[in-house]
Scaffold this active site. Structure first.
Site, short mmCIF file in Angstrom:
data_model
loop_
_atom_site.label_atom_id
_atom_site.label_comp_id
_atom_site.label_asym_id
_atom_site.label_seq_id
_atom_site.Cartn_x
_atom_site.Cartn_y
_atom_site.Cartn_z
N LYS A 11 20.63 86.07 -102.33
CA LYS A 11 19.90 85.07 -101.56
C LYS A 11 20.39 84.98 -100.11
CE LYS A 11 18.81 82.10 -105.56
NZ LYS A 11 18.84 80.70 -106.07
N TYR A 51 8.60 81.67 -106.91
CA TYR A 51 9.19 80.52 -107.61
C TYR A 51 8.11 79.54 -108.10
CZ TYR A 51 14.15 81.54 -106.76
OH TYR A 51 15.41 82.08 -106.77
N PHE A 59 13.03 69.97 -106.04
CA PHE A 59 13.73 70.85 -105.09
C PHE A 59 12.89 72.03 -104.63
CE2 PHE A 59 15.01 72.02 -109.46
CZ PHE A 59 14.58 73.35 -109.50
N ARG A 87 23.16 87.38 -116.12
CA ARG A 87 23.30 85.92 -116.09
C ARG A 87 24.77 85.52 -116.25
NH1 ARG A 87 18.90 82.86 -114.39
NH2 ARG A 87 20.29 81.19 -115.09
N THR A 93 24.00 77.81 -112.84
CA THR A 93 23.21 77.47 -111.66
C THR A 93 23.99 76.61 -110.67
OG1 THR A 93 21.25 77.46 -113.10
CG2 THR A 93 21.01 76.41 -110.93
N ARG A 104 28.71 82.95 -108.68
CA ARG A 104 28.45 81.60 -108.17
C ARG A 104 29.73 80.79 -108.02
NH1 ARG A 104 22.76 80.74 -111.45
NH2 ARG A 104 21.36 81.28 -109.72
N ASN A 114 22.93 79.06 -104.06
CA ASN A 114 23.86 79.57 -105.07
C ASN A 114 23.90 81.10 -105.14
OD1 ASN A 114 21.38 79.85 -106.20
ND2 ASN A 114 21.77 78.56 -107.99
N HIS A 117 19.82 85.17 -107.54
CA HIS A 117 18.81 84.90 -108.57
C HIS A 117 18.91 86.00 -109.62
CE1 HIS A 117 14.97 84.25 -110.58
NE2 HIS A 117 14.89 85.57 -110.59
N GLU A 128 9.01 89.82 -112.80
CA GLU A 128 9.68 89.71 -111.51
C GLU A 128 9.95 91.09 -110.89
OE1 GLU A 128 11.92 85.45 -112.50
OE2 GLU A 128 13.13 87.24 -112.16
P1 ADP Z 1 18.74 79.79 -112.09
O1 ADP Z 1 18.66 80.38 -110.69
O2 ADP Z 1 20.16 79.67 -112.56
O3 ADP Z 1 17.86 80.51 -113.09
P2 ADP Z 1 16.74 77.65 -112.10
O4 ADP Z 1 15.75 78.68 -112.54
O5 ADP Z 1 16.85 76.40 -112.91
O6 ADP Z 1 18.22 78.27 -111.98
O7 ADP Z 1 16.42 77.19 -110.60
C1 ADP Z 1 16.02 78.14 -109.63
C2 ADP Z 1 16.77 77.87 -108.35
O8 ADP Z 1 16.37 76.60 -107.84
C3 ADP Z 1 18.30 77.75 -108.48
O9 ADP Z 1 18.95 79.00 -108.51
C4 ADP Z 1 18.64 76.95 -107.25
O10 ADP Z 1 18.62 77.75 -106.06
C5 ADP Z 1 17.46 75.97 -107.18
N1 ADP Z 1 17.79 74.72 -107.87
C6 ADP Z 1 17.83 74.51 -109.22
N2 ADP Z 1 18.17 73.25 -109.52
C7 ADP Z 1 18.35 72.61 -108.33
C8 ADP Z 1 18.69 71.27 -107.95
N3 ADP Z 1 18.95 70.33 -108.87
N4 ADP Z 1 18.79 70.99 -106.62
C9 ADP Z 1 18.54 71.93 -105.67
N5 ADP Z 1 18.19 73.22 -105.97
C10 ADP Z 1 18.10 73.56 -107.27
MG MG Z 2 15.81 80.66 -113.18
#
Ligand code: ADP
Ligand code: MG
Length: 140
Positions: A11, A51, A59, A87, A93, A104, A114, A117, A128
């Site tokens: 990212k 997304y 968010f 993962r 996350t 992370r 973070n 992805h 994807e």
């Molecule tokens: P992951 O990337 O671990 O699969 P998610 O699919 O739940 O997590 O969320 C996608 C992305 O959205 C996260 O990697 C993060 O960048 C952002 N995100 C998720 N939850 C939050 C939150 N509570 N506040 C701000 N950004 C968030």
């Molecule tokens: Mg995800």
């Protein structure tokens, strides 16, 4: 375990801090192979489409803005059980909950910024990978 492919994105918070090589080393050390890779700058519309599953989340706007702010490195990673393995290498996350040694834990700035992805299941991985790469661009 089956040989799988998964989509990874390094990212903007990580490309900005010149962490691309350190993050790729984490994948390779875990036995994941980079079989496709490119650095691109997503438009807000492209980041929003990628997304779309999170459209209703509070968010979403911030996520789309962050993902389109600066370049990303998109990659296809291949390996035995690659989806789950990636993962694990990524970590939780929220970096506050991420295990020691994960990307992370070491590099993420916040739950939003973070650093990486990774696809979360075989169906999303296939979808994807197709979003970013043609078959010709993936060389195993
Ligand atoms: P992951 O990337 O671990 O699969 P998610 O699919 O739940 O997590 O969320 C996608 C992305 O959205 C996260 O990697 C993060 O960048 C952002 N995100 C998720 N939850 C939050 C939150 N509570 N506040 C701000 N950004 C968030
Ligand atoms: Mg995800």
């Amino acid at each position: 375990m089956a040989l799988e492919r998964t989509l990874s994105i390094i990212k903007p918070d990580a490309t900005r801090r010149n962490l691309t090589g350190k993050i790729v080393a984490k994948f390779e050390d875990a036995g994941l192979r980079v079989v496709a890779s490119k650095r691109i700058h997503l438009s807000p519309a492209q980041a929003g489409a990628f997304y779309a599953v999170h459209k209703e989340r509070p968010f979403y706007g911030e996520l789309v803005a962050q993902m389109s702010a600066e370049p990303v490195v998109v990659q296809v990673l291949e390996g035995e059980g690659a989806i789950l393995k990636n993962r694990e290498v990524m970590g939780a996350t929220n970096p506050a909950n991420a295990a020691e040694g994960t990307i992370r834990k070491e590099f993420a700035l916040s739950i939003g910024e973070n650093s990486v992805h990774g696809s979360d299941a075989p169906e999303t991985a296939a979808q994807e990978i197709k979003f970013f790469f043609s078959d010709l661009e993936i060389v195993g």
